[in-house]
Scaffold this active site. Structure first.
Site, mmCIF file in Angstrom:
data_model
loop_
_atom_site.group_PDB
_atom_site.id
_atom_site.type_symbol
_atom_site.label_atom_id
_atom_site.label_comp_id
_atom_site.label_asym_id
_atom_site.label_seq_id
_atom_site.Cartn_x
_atom_site.Cartn_y
_atom_site.Cartn_z
ATOM 1 N N ASP A 162 -65.239 32.486 -21.617
ATOM 2 C CA ASP A 162 -64.310 31.616 -22.332
ATOM 3 C C ASP A 162 -65.146 30.834 -23.337
ATOM 4 O O ASP A 162 -66.291 30.478 -23.072
ATOM 5 C CB ASP A 162 -63.530 30.704 -21.381
ATOM 6 C CG ASP A 162 -64.404 29.758 -20.581
ATOM 7 O OD1 ASP A 162 -64.534 28.584 -20.978
ATOM 8 O OD2 ASP A 162 -64.969 30.199 -19.559
ATOM 9 N N GLU A 182 -58.180 19.310 -16.535
ATOM 10 C CA GLU A 182 -59.329 18.576 -16.026
ATOM 11 C C GLU A 182 -59.296 17.179 -16.628
ATOM 12 O O GLU A 182 -58.612 16.937 -17.619
ATOM 13 C CB GLU A 182 -60.637 19.288 -16.382
ATOM 14 C CG GLU A 182 -60.822 19.552 -17.879
ATOM 15 C CD GLU A 182 -62.065 20.373 -18.172
ATOM 16 O OE1 GLU A 182 -63.167 19.843 -17.931
ATOM 17 O OE2 GLU A 182 -61.929 21.510 -18.642
#
Length: 279
Positions: A76, A163
């Site tokens: 990613d 997050e």
């Protein structure tokens, strides 16, 4: 200064101000980085596939389950990795890629627009991901992602990055766990309805624990665990992707990049792609 000159000067200032205002009201977009190239063979790490490297490795051989025990790996990335050579990356073990596309309700990552077409052309399954911002509603953020990430046949499902944003200068909100889980449900429902496939949810150990994400049923998780297998950090949790390094090295990608493993065999990877790709 004559009246005509003053008039032209005032008009010019008005135009400049209008452009400045438009720039402020428009989306924010970071610049693409151009990091120093790194070679995996200079950063070999026992326990991860030999085609990759890690600049800050851990002793994976001391752990029961290592990243190299999984056959399917990918990355990613965001603008920080610069322009990616996906032909080289695919030839050297990169089987999938998620690229950051949006954040909040007004931020774009230029890396998606540049690198996603390159991944598709190289035959690397690619998807976009959204970084969640707790000072915008789930609906605003879902609409922003949909506006900027086209529905493309064959692309991976979207990914939702959940997050705590410890470094945010504009949003210090930390909703309670019930609210956080509700935000996830709302965002996923809107995005799934548009793309025809549900987002994968990426999270970190602290965020997962503090918000009791194990109570989310029917969602597919991508778990960060860079110092141990997910079974140690997320006991009894199901997962499909494991981010095992944030300091990885892969051919075709400049600088460090996140490395990830798929949970199953080559055959189950093919089945997962068949079921989860956009149509």
């Amino acid at each position: 200064m004559t009246y005509a000159i003053r008039r032209r000067a005032a008009l010019a200032l008005t135009i400049v101000a209008a452009f400045a205002l438009a720039a402020c009201d428009g989306p924010s977009r970071g610049r693409m980085a151009n990091p120093k190239p790194l070679l995996p063979e200079n950063y070999t790490t026992p326990g991860i596939p030999t085609i990759f490297g890690d600049t800050e490795p851990i002793e994976w051989m001391e752990h029961g389950i290592r990243p190299d025990q999984y056959p399917i790996h990918g990355i990613d990335a965001a603008r920080y990795q610069g322009e990616i050579d996906f032909v080289t990356a695919k030839a050297n073990g990169v089987n999938f890629a998620w690229l950051k596309a949006t954040e909040g309700g007004d931020h774009l990552d230029p890396g998606f627009e540049i690198n996603a077409p390159r991944a598709r052309a190289a035959g690397v399954p690619v998807g976009g991901y959204h970084f969640y911002y707790f000072c915008r509603t789930p609906a605003e953020q879902a609409r922003w992602f949909i506006k900027n990430v086209p529905r493309m046949q064959g692309d991976l499902p979207p990914m939702l990055d959940m997050e705590w944003n410890h470094g945010s200068r504009t949003c210090g909100r930390r909703p309670d766990p019930d609210t956080v889980r509700d935000y996830i449900r709302q965002y996923v429902a809107i995005v799934q309805n548009h793309y025809g496939t549900a987002p994968v949810i990426y999270t970190t150990p602290d965020f997962y624990e503090e918000n009791d994400l194990g109570r989310l049923v029917g969602y597919e998780f991508w778990l960060r665990s860079v110092a141990a297998h997910p079974s140690e950090r997320y006991p009894q949790e199901r997962w499909t992707f494991w981010q095992y390094s944030g300091t990885g090295v892969a051919r075709g990608v400049k600088g460090n990049v996140d490395l990830n493993a798929f949970a199953g065999t080559v055959e189950s990877w093919v089945g997962w792609l068949t079921a989860r790709r956009q149509r």
